[in-house]
Structures are given as C-alpha cells and as structure tokens.
Design an enzyme around this catalytic site. Structure first.
Site, PDB file in Angstrom:
ATOM      1  N   GLY A  68      24.419  -0.519 -16.602  1.00  0.00           N
ATOM      2  CA  GLY A  68      24.350  -0.495 -18.220  1.00  0.00           C
ATOM      3  C   GLY A  68      22.796  -0.696 -18.695  1.00  0.00           C
ATOM      4  N   ASP A  70      20.370   1.512 -17.369  1.00  0.00           N
ATOM      5  CA  ASP A  70      19.822   2.886 -17.215  1.00  0.00           C
ATOM      6  C   ASP A  70      21.028   3.697 -17.455  1.00  0.00           C
ATOM      7  OD1 ASP A  70      18.517   5.283 -17.076  1.00  0.00           O
ATOM      8  OD2 ASP A  70      17.562   5.124 -15.245  1.00  0.00           O
ATOM      9  N   LYS A  71      21.622   3.881 -18.664  1.00  0.00           N
ATOM     10  CA  LYS A  71      23.022   4.590 -18.894  1.00  0.00           C
ATOM     11  C   LYS A  71      23.142   5.920 -18.518  1.00  0.00           C
ATOM     12  CE  LYS A  71      25.122   1.691 -22.049  1.00  0.00           C
ATOM     13  NZ  LYS A  71      26.597   1.226 -21.090  1.00  0.00           N
ATOM     14  N   ASN A 116      26.862  -8.548 -25.474  1.00  0.00           N
ATOM     15  CA  ASN A 116      26.987  -7.231 -25.831  1.00  0.00           C
ATOM     16  C   ASN A 116      28.369  -6.701 -25.984  1.00  0.00           C
ATOM     17  OD1 ASN A 116      27.754  -4.757 -23.798  1.00  0.00           O
ATOM     18  ND2 ASN A 116      27.063  -6.548 -22.471  1.00  0.00           N
ATOM     19  N   PHE A 120      30.493   1.534 -23.870  1.00  0.00           N
ATOM     20  CA  PHE A 120      30.089   2.753 -23.202  1.00  0.00           C
ATOM     21  C   PHE A 120      29.605   3.738 -24.178  1.00  0.00           C
ATOM     22  CE2 PHE A 120      33.496   1.745 -19.996  1.00  0.00           C
ATOM     23  CZ  PHE A 120      33.064   0.805 -19.446  1.00  0.00           C
ATOM     24  N   SER A 181      34.730  -4.140 -18.034  1.00  0.00           N
ATOM     25  CA  SER A 181      34.045  -4.290 -19.320  1.00  0.00           C
ATOM     26  C   SER A 181      34.839  -4.845 -20.475  1.00  0.00           C
ATOM     27  CB  SER A 181      33.660  -2.934 -19.967  1.00  0.00           C
ATOM     28  OG  SER A 181      33.057  -3.037 -21.266  1.00  0.00           O
ATOM     29  N   ASN A 183      34.631  -4.481 -23.494  1.00  0.00           N
ATOM     30  CA  ASN A 183      34.297  -3.921 -24.656  1.00  0.00           C
ATOM     31  C   ASN A 183      35.003  -2.549 -24.975  1.00  0.00           C
ATOM     32  OD1 ASN A 183      32.506  -5.983 -25.373  1.00  0.00           O
ATOM     33  ND2 ASN A 183      31.133  -4.915 -23.799  1.00  0.00           N
ATOM     34  N   THR A 184      35.715  -2.019 -24.043  1.00  0.00           N
ATOM     35  CA  THR A 184      36.513  -1.063 -24.246  1.00  0.00           C
ATOM     36  C   THR A 184      38.289  -1.351 -24.074  1.00  0.00           C
ATOM     37  OG1 THR A 184      35.086   0.618 -22.963  1.00  0.00           O
ATOM     38  CG2 THR A 184      37.450   1.104 -23.194  1.00  0.00           C
ATOM     39  N   LYS A 222      34.350  -3.007  -9.680  1.00  0.00           N
ATOM     40  CA  LYS A 222      33.438  -3.996 -10.419  1.00  0.00           C
ATOM     41  C   LYS A 222      34.519  -4.972 -11.139  1.00  0.00           C
ATOM     42  CE  LYS A 222      29.557  -5.226 -13.228  1.00  0.00           C
ATOM     43  NZ  LYS A 222      28.481  -4.552 -13.761  1.00  0.00           N
ATOM     44  N   THR A 250      29.746 -10.159 -10.858  1.00  0.00           N
ATOM     45  CA  THR A 250      31.032  -9.756 -11.693  1.00  0.00           C
ATOM     46  C   THR A 250      30.205  -9.108 -13.009  1.00  0.00           C
ATOM     47  OG1 THR A 250      30.521 -11.797 -13.076  1.00  0.00           O
ATOM     48  CG2 THR A 250      32.343 -11.876 -11.121  1.00  0.00           C
ATOM     49  N   ASN A 251      31.103  -8.603 -13.785  1.00  0.00           N
ATOM     50  CA  ASN A 251      30.984  -8.023 -15.184  1.00  0.00           C
ATOM     51  C   ASN A 251      30.871  -9.372 -16.075  1.00  0.00           C
ATOM     52  OD1 ASN A 251      30.629  -6.262 -17.164  1.00  0.00           O
ATOM     53  ND2 ASN A 251      31.887  -4.853 -16.214  1.00  0.00           N
ATOM     54  N   THR A 252      30.605  -9.012 -17.164  1.00  0.00           N
ATOM     55  CA  THR A 252      30.326  -9.804 -18.402  1.00  0.00           C
ATOM     56  C   THR A 252      31.667 -10.812 -18.511  1.00  0.00           C
ATOM     57  OG1 THR A 252      30.666  -8.443 -19.882  1.00  0.00           O
ATOM     58  CG2 THR A 252      28.355  -8.991 -19.481  1.00  0.00           C
ATOM     59  N   GLY A 301      23.227 -13.350 -13.977  1.00  0.00           N
ATOM     60  CA  GLY A 301      22.644 -14.814 -14.282  1.00  0.00           C
ATOM     61  C   GLY A 301      21.467 -14.881 -13.282  1.00  0.00           C
ATOM     62  N   THR A 323      20.039  -9.067 -17.300  1.00  0.00           N
ATOM     63  CA  THR A 323      19.631 -10.155 -18.213  1.00  0.00           C
ATOM     64  C   THR A 323      17.952 -10.871 -17.727  1.00  0.00           C
ATOM     65  OG1 THR A 323      21.759 -10.510 -18.880  1.00  0.00           O
ATOM     66  CG2 THR A 323      20.123 -12.045 -19.985  1.00  0.00           C
TER      67      THR A 323
HETATM   68  C1  LIG Z   1      23.474  -4.865 -22.831  1.00  0.00           C
HETATM   69  C2  LIG Z   1      24.456  -4.740 -21.582  1.00  0.00           C
HETATM   70  C3  LIG Z   1      24.994  -3.680 -21.140  1.00  0.00           C
HETATM   71  C4  LIG Z   1      25.826  -3.604 -20.035  1.00  0.00           C
HETATM   72  N1  LIG Z   1      26.690  -2.304 -19.673  1.00  0.00           N
HETATM   73  C5  LIG Z   1      27.110  -2.259 -18.522  1.00  0.00           C
HETATM   74  C6  LIG Z   1      27.753  -0.950 -17.906  1.00  0.00           C
HETATM   75  O1  LIG Z   1      27.720  -0.050 -18.670  1.00  0.00           O
HETATM   76  N2  LIG Z   1      28.351  -1.017 -17.092  1.00  0.00           N
HETATM   77  C7  LIG Z   1      28.508  -2.075 -16.212  1.00  0.00           C
HETATM   78  O2  LIG Z   1      29.217  -2.315 -15.185  1.00  0.00           O
HETATM   79  N3  LIG Z   1      28.170  -3.321 -16.644  1.00  0.00           N
HETATM   80  C8  LIG Z   1      27.397  -3.490 -17.607  1.00  0.00           C
HETATM   81  N4  LIG Z   1      26.636  -4.514 -18.097  1.00  0.00           N
HETATM   82  C9  LIG Z   1      26.893  -5.692 -17.155  1.00  0.00           C
HETATM   83  C10 LIG Z   1      25.882  -5.876 -16.117  1.00  0.00           C
HETATM   84  O3  LIG Z   1      26.104  -4.957 -15.403  1.00  0.00           O
HETATM   85  C11 LIG Z   1      26.241  -7.094 -15.464  1.00  0.00           C
HETATM   86  O4  LIG Z   1      27.292  -7.060 -14.604  1.00  0.00           O
HETATM   87  C12 LIG Z   1      26.138  -8.656 -16.297  1.00  0.00           C
HETATM   88  O5  LIG Z   1      25.270  -8.444 -17.278  1.00  0.00           O
HETATM   89  C13 LIG Z   1      25.892  -9.753 -15.710  1.00  0.00           C
HETATM   90  O6  LIG Z   1      24.719  -9.742 -14.932  1.00  0.00           O
HETATM   91  P1  LIG Z   1      23.317 -10.234 -15.422  1.00  0.00           P
HETATM   92  O7  LIG Z   1      23.519 -11.763 -15.958  1.00  0.00           O
HETATM   93  O8  LIG Z   1      22.134 -10.016 -14.439  1.00  0.00           O
HETATM   94  O9  LIG Z   1      23.000  -9.517 -16.761  1.00  0.00           O
HETATM   95  C14 LIG Z   1      25.919  -4.813 -19.318  1.00  0.00           C
HETATM   96  C15 LIG Z   1      25.089  -5.778 -19.420  1.00  0.00           C
HETATM   97  C16 LIG Z   1      24.380  -5.880 -20.629  1.00  0.00           C
HETATM   98  C17 LIG Z   1      23.448  -7.166 -20.871  1.00  0.00           C
END
Ligand SMILES: Cc1cc2nc3c(=O)[nH]c(=O)nc-3n(C[C@H](O)[C@H](O)[C@H](O)COP(=O)(O)O)c2cc1C
Length: 346
Positions: A68, A70-71, A116, A120, A181, A183-184, A222, A250-252, A301, A323
C-alpha cells in the site's frame, strides 16, 4: 523526539495525509533515479546485512515495506536506499480505478495510528508492470500484492487475481493475495472457505502453468486481524491443502477499542500501534497451528526493534511496516534494525 518526529508533530501532521504521502513517494521516485542522491540516502540510512532465508529467497534482513505504500512500484531504488530489504508493491487491480473519495487517510497521532479507506486506487496492472520492468534494484526483493477491481463481483474475483498474476509473474519474487482490505465492499468474504478454496485452486493452477518446468514462485495470503480463531484455522487448512507458501498477518483492523484520537470515528482500516498486539497474537496462533509448514510475514504496529523482535519471536520469519515509517521517518529502518541487532546481542 528526533528532528523528523518534531517536524511531523508540528508541521506534517497538519497537512492532508494523502497529499504528504504522494509528495514523499514522488520525492523518493526522483531521488532514486539520481545516482548521487541515492548514494547519499544509502550512506546515511543504509543498514548492515543480517540475512534471512525464506520462501526460497535470501533477504538482506527481515524488515520490509508493507503493501500500500508504493502502490505503483515507483520508488524501488529509494526504498532500498532507505534500508528496506523488500517491498510489497500494490495492491494492484487489473484495471485502473479511482478508489474512494478523498479524504481517505486519517491520522490518530495520540494513538500512533492511521485509519485509511483508500479502496485500491491505482493506475492498474499495466502501469505497475511497466514501472517494474524499468527498474532493477540489486538486493531488493519484490512482493506484488494482487487485488480485484471494485465492480468485479465476488463470484468472478478469481479472474482479476489470475489476470494480475499472469501479467506480473515475471516481475515479482513473491505474490500476496489481498483478500483482507476492509475498504473494498465484500472483499473480506473471500476469506471464507466458500470462496477461498476455489480461488486458491485457480491461483495455484495458474502459477503452475506460468512456472512451466521451474518451481513456481511463492504465493502468500494476506489475512485480516478481525477473523476469529476458527476462521483463521479454516484459512490455514485451505492454504496447506492448496500448497500456499505463506501468510501475511495482518491487514488493518475495524476494531476501535481504546482509541483517543478524534479521527477514531472515521470509516476504514486502522493500522499502527493499536494493531500491534492483535497482529502479534495472530502470528503466534498461526505458528502454533501450522508449525513450520507456512512462512509468516508479520505486520502491524512495528515502530521499534523490540516490536520487530516480538513479531519474530511470535513466529514470523519476515516483518513489514508502514505506519511506523510514516511516524518515525527516513531513519526508520536504521533505527529499528539497530535496536533489534542490539537486543539479540544482549
Ligand atoms: C494508507 C494505507 C494504505 C494501505 N494500503 C494497503 C494495500 O493497498 N494493500 C495491502 O495489502 N495493505 C495495505 N495497507 C495495510 C498495510 O500493508 C499493513 O498491513 C497495515 O497498515 C499494518 O501495518 P502497520 O501498522 O505497520 O501500518 C495499507 C495501510 C495504510 C496505512
């Protein structure tokens, strides 16, 4: 507080988060193309190797950039110069799409988190492919995160994932199937066995065809931190059944417990410090369930060497962060790896 953290607190945190993100990616793209700038970044922020063998590949050390950031795969050289040993580009969809309306990234500075709801946005797989074809960065491992377009119905989702795999197979070291994700609409339903079994079977068959006589490149799934233990176990069973190499955990999260930042009411996925414990618990659970049958990339985190160590001790072989890099700035990898190195020497 470091210089960057003070600038972040007093200046950057007042400007729209996505605007800054785009400016940073743009700056890194340009810096990466200018050899002296790249060399300067590397001389300041580079880290000594601490090699890790995983997924049949050698990584310079365990810490990479999460999906996420470097999309479009635009700033590989600068990402490497900042010390990351690997990057997961994307999530990419087959066709371009705008994502959700802005604003769609929100800071929770008090909680050291972000919410966020990007959805996508992106230029699609052709642009990512061309960007990756143009850049070869020695030592930087490339994961490619595959997603589906918003308008593709769940029943046809496999077509989007296999299209991404076909177009991008030659350009990545491993592939992440992003079905987590928040968000989709409905995407996370792909984690249920009703869809996942068929999706993984098709991806496995596709990757086998693409590999021909050679060993297929690794496929990872993921997952969301919001799945229950039973749901995670179902995903693990299917991954083992279909020869998937690993899990990205994990994802968010959609969980909002314990937050104080005013943006906590925003819709979307929460990342950063509030996600840390849950993602580590998920990693530990997976390791307990599958032993060494799956590689785990831990993410959620990570802000310090101690956080990196916790994820590795819980069972991850590689770790990612997003993050933490935003809050800590360009010295992030150097600092985290330095702290981690010190902690294992003690
Ligand atoms: C702004 C933003 C955009 C993200 N976009 C994606 C994405 O396109 N694909 C994906 O697998 N995860 C995406 N993530 C999730 C991160 O890859 C990661 O799983 C999540 O932020 C937890 O890690 P962190 O606490 O280090 O940020 C995104 C996170 C953020 C903050």
């Amino acid at each position: 507080m470091t210089f960057y953290e003070s600038v972040y607190k007093h200046l950057l945190s007042r400007i729209d988060a996505e605007w800054i993100h785009d400016a940073v990616v743009g700056g890194l793209r340009v810096a990466g193309r200018i050899a002296p700038a790249r060399a300067l970044i590397e001389s300041v922020y580079g880290v000594p190797p601490m090699p890790v063998e995983a997924l049949g590949l050698t990584f310079d050390h365990p810490l990479g950039m999460a999906g996420g950031f470097d999309k479009e795969g635009e700033c590989l050289a600068a990402t490497a110069a900042l010390g990351f040993s690997f990057v997961e580009v994307g999530t990419v969809t087959p066709r371009p799409q705008p994502g959700n309306p802005q604003p769609r990234i929100f800071r929770l500075v008090e909680d050291q988190g972000l919410i966020n709801r990007m959805g996508f946005p992106g230029k699609g797989m052709e642009v990512l492919a061309r960007n990756l074809e143009r850049q070869r960065v020695p030592g930087l491992r490339i994961g490619i995160s595959l997603g589906k377009n918003k308008e593709t119905p769940l029943a046809d989702a496999h077509e989007d994932y296999t299209a991404g795999l076909r177009r991008l197979y030659a350009l990545g070291d491993f592939f992440a199937i992003n079905i987590s994700s928040p968000n989709t609409p409905e995407l996370r339903k792909l984690q249920s066995s009703a869809y996942l079994s068929d999706l993984l079977a098709r991806l496995r068959a596709q990757i086998g065809d693409l590999a021909g006589e050679e060993k297929p490149k690794p496929l990872l799934v993921k997952i969301s931190p919001d799945l229950g233990w039973g749901e995670i176990d179902e995903v693990l069973d299917l991954c083992l059944q279909h020869g998937i190499e690993g899990i990205i955990a994990t994802n968010t999260t959609r969980n909002r417990e314990g937050l104080t930042g005013k943006n906590r009411i925003e819709e979307g996925g929460l990342s950063g410090v509030p996600l840390r414990e849950r993602s580590t618990a998920v990693i530990r659970h997976i390791r307990e369930q599958v032993g060494d049958k799956l590689v785990i990339i831990g993410v959620g985190g990570v802000f310090s060497g101690g956080d990196l160590r916790e994820k590795l001790d819980a069972g991850a072989t590689l770790v990612q962060a997003y993050t933490g890099f935003i809050y800590r700035g360009p010295a992030f990898v150097k600092r985290v790896m330095g702290e981690y190195r010190d902690s294992v020497r003690e």
